[in-house]
Design an enzyme around this catalytic site. Structure first.
Site, PDB file in Angstrom:
ATOM      1  N   HIS A 170      -6.753   4.247  15.358  1.00 14.46           N
ATOM      2  CA  HIS A 170      -7.817   4.303  14.513  1.00 14.46           C
ATOM      3  C   HIS A 170      -7.407   4.631  13.020  1.00 14.46           C
ATOM      4  O   HIS A 170      -7.694   4.165  11.961  1.00 14.46           O
ATOM      5  CB  HIS A 170      -8.908   5.150  14.726  1.00 14.46           C
ATOM      6  N   ASP A 176     -15.092   4.971  11.643  1.00 12.26           N
ATOM      7  CA  ASP A 176     -14.629   4.436  12.706  1.00 12.26           C
ATOM      8  C   ASP A 176     -15.712   4.611  13.687  1.00 12.26           C
ATOM      9  O   ASP A 176     -16.828   5.450  13.607  1.00 12.26           O
ATOM     10  CB  ASP A 176     -13.330   4.572  13.208  1.00 12.26           C
ATOM     11  N   HIS A 193       1.155  -4.102  24.934  1.00  4.07           N
ATOM     12  CA  HIS A 193      -0.024  -3.430  25.730  1.00  4.07           C
ATOM     13  C   HIS A 193      -1.330  -4.219  25.164  1.00  4.07           C
ATOM     14  O   HIS A 193      -2.399  -3.871  25.653  1.00  4.07           O
ATOM     15  CB  HIS A 193      -0.186  -1.738  25.302  1.00  4.07           C
ATOM     16  N   ALA A 199      -8.185   1.291  27.777  1.00  5.86           N
ATOM     17  CA  ALA A 199      -9.138   1.003  26.859  1.00  5.86           C
ATOM     18  C   ALA A 199      -9.471  -0.440  26.980  1.00  5.86           C
ATOM     19  O   ALA A 199      -9.811  -0.958  27.990  1.00  5.86           O
ATOM     20  CB  ALA A 199      -8.547   1.149  25.399  1.00  5.86           C
ATOM     21  N   GLU A 200      -9.629  -1.413  25.818  1.00  2.00           N
ATOM     22  CA  GLU A 200     -10.214  -2.524  25.928  1.00  2.00           C
ATOM     23  C   GLU A 200      -9.124  -3.532  26.024  1.00  2.00           C
ATOM     24  O   GLU A 200      -9.203  -4.922  25.752  1.00  2.00           O
ATOM     25  CB  GLU A 200     -11.149  -3.153  24.733  1.00  2.00           C
ATOM     26  N   GLN A 201      -7.903  -3.214  26.371  1.00  2.00           N
ATOM     27  CA  GLN A 201      -6.601  -4.165  26.285  1.00  2.00           C
ATOM     28  C   GLN A 201      -6.884  -5.222  27.341  1.00  2.00           C
ATOM     29  O   GLN A 201      -6.142  -6.000  26.862  1.00  2.00           O
ATOM     30  CB  GLN A 201      -5.291  -3.122  26.538  1.00  2.00           C
TER      31      GLN A 201
END
Length: 486
Positions: free
Chosen positions: A25, A121, A372, A395-397
């Site tokens: 971030h 963010d 990744h 996470a959203e990978q």
């Protein structure tokens, strides 16, 4: 507390940028801040949460080479010892950290004589109420893909409508105007609805509609369907009344090159064009000892050239370095397969912890990127025309990996096998994916598509009067100037 705060009374809009800790971030929001200063004539103050900040974060934000007009202000450290357990999840820890730091946000903004806007963010949404009290507009910079934004805006309704766990649904999740999300690709944070992780995630994302505008770190050629859905689909127009602005790709333009980094680039200079696989699993990613061994064997069996940014294994967590990026010291010879470094010498280069990713990706010798699939790395890879071997960790990978492989056509997904309750990518699978991507026909086709996206990314950032990322941000800055009577 302030570091180099310059003339805030200048005839430039003063924008405050606030990022939650974590390089995924901090990096894009810091690059966004620099873009506001260098390209759009703003004065920007970047607020730095120093509590549990990684070494890499501190080094980035306290670089001696900040452009004039960009100031960094440090929040004083906060003691979290009585608020967060040692075993708390990363998002829980991060959210409480931000919450405690923002107790001083109001006084900081008043000290700045109320800036024209604050940009945050997803995990800094506690700022909404503070800024509303001061009548300061708040814009959100969404650091992940627009596809993930579409899913997250749907999540509050799913939370109301679905009784059990989302991962147990019998069919993919239908996302309005977009491709459905397979349950195995769902972001980790929604995997257990009873967890604090999920509750914090739902809390933050349900507040996205409070923003006065949302900046998307993407460009329309990369994500045409999700961008159109967010803008035009009735479901999203009802939820998100604020405008959205695709302004990407917002990525690092440059980076310092250390002595080790210079060695990487010198080694690359000696390799044939499009012959080297670059392996880096993100600022927070780690592999288990078993997985690290299988990856090493797969690389050796493939016979391909490579640069491998390697970290010490961790069997407990794939995010083991999230809060200490840049602070880990390790010797790869202590944990890689016996004599691996010696056997691959000349053909492979093993680099502990860090390499100059931008410089490697833009180098003529780089053929592909084993990644990744964090969104920042995806954007960097495609902005330099490099295809991806997708190895998602957390996470959203997994969503990013599937999108890049199945819809954009610039990636191949690694396939893990279930063994004794563990998912491990075997050496044969590593060998297959590496050979196919570096020297196979599929790899050549992915490289062609990646180069097309490199060209369209560059076009999106040009100041040529077209409706692109540059112009989208310029329009917002113009409005800030009007509102601030500048």
């Amino acid at each position: 507390m302030a570091r180099g705060v310059t003339d805030l009374q200048s005839k430039k809009p003063h924008i405050v940028v606030l990022a939650s800790p974590g390089m995924g971030h901090v990096t894009p929001l810091f690059e966004f801040a620099k873009r506001l200063v260098l390209l759009h004539g703003c004065h920007v103050t970047f607020l730095n949460i120093t509590t549990e900040a990684s070494v890499a974060q501190t080094q980035l934000l306290h670089s001696p080479n900040l452009p004039p007009g960009l100031s960094v202000v440090d929040f004083p450290p906060v003691d979290l010892s009585d608020m967060v357990d040692d075993d708390a999840s990363p998002l829980t820890r991060l959210s409480i950290n931000v919450q405690q730091n923002l107790l001083s946000l109001k006084s900081i903004l008043l000290e700045f004589h109320k800036p024209q806007a604050v940009v945050i963010d997803l995990f800094c949404t506690q700022a909404f109420e503070i800024c509303k009290e001061l009548s300061i507009p708040v814009f959100m910079f969404f650091t992940a893909s627009t596809y993930l934004l579409a899913f997250t805006l749907l999540l509050p309704q799913l939370d109301r409508d679905v009784a059990g766990e989302f991962v147990d649904l019998p069919a993919p999740v239908q996302v309005p105007g977009c491709s459905p999300v397979r349950t195995q690709d769902l972001i980790d944070l929604v995997g257990n609805r009873k967890s604090d992780n999920y509750k914090w995630f739902l809390h933050h994302l349900s507040r996205v509609p409070m923003a006065d505008g949302v900046f998307l770190n993407t460009w329309e050629d990369l994500e045409p369907v999700p961008v159109r859905a967010i803008r035009e689909h009735a479901f999203y127009k009802k939820i998100l009344t604020a405008p959205v602005y695709p302004i990407g790709p917002v990525i690092k333009e440059s980076e310092p090159v250390t002595e080790t980094g210079a060695e990487c680039l010198t080694w690359l200079d000696e390799q044939p064009e499009h012959s080297v696989l670059f392996i880096a699993l993100g600022s927070g990613g780690t592999l288990s000892a078993e997985q690290l061994t299988e990856l090493a064997w797969g690389l050796e069996l493939s016979g391909q050239r490579f640069i491998w940014v390697v970290r010490a294994p961790n069997d407990a967590s794939a995010t083991a370095t999230f809060f200490n990026v840049g602070g880990d010291k390790n010797d790869p010879r202590t944990y890689l397969a016996e004599r691996f470094i010696e056997r691959t010498r000349g053909r492979g280069l093993v680099v502990p912890s860090w390499a100059p990713q931008l410089s490697v990706l833009r180098h003529r010798s780089t053929a592909a990127f084993l990644s990744h699939c964090g969104w920042n790395s995806v954007l960097e890879s495609l902005s330099h025309g490099v295809p991806i071997i997708a190895w998602p960790l957390y996470a959203e990978q997994r969503m990013n990996a599937t999108t890049m492989a199945e819809e954009v056509g610039v990636a191949v997904k690694i396939v893990a096998e279930e063994t004794a309750g563990k998912r491990v990518v075997g050496r044969e699978e590593v060998e297959r994916a590496v050979r196919m991507t570096v020297e196979g026909e599929k790899g050549k086709e992915m490289r062609r598509k990646a180069r097309e996206l490199k060209q369209s990314a560059a076009k999106a950032l040009r100041n040529d009067g077209s409706s692109n990322g540059y112009e989208s941000l310029a329009r917002v800055v113009s409005q800030w100037k009007v509102n601030g009577k500048i």
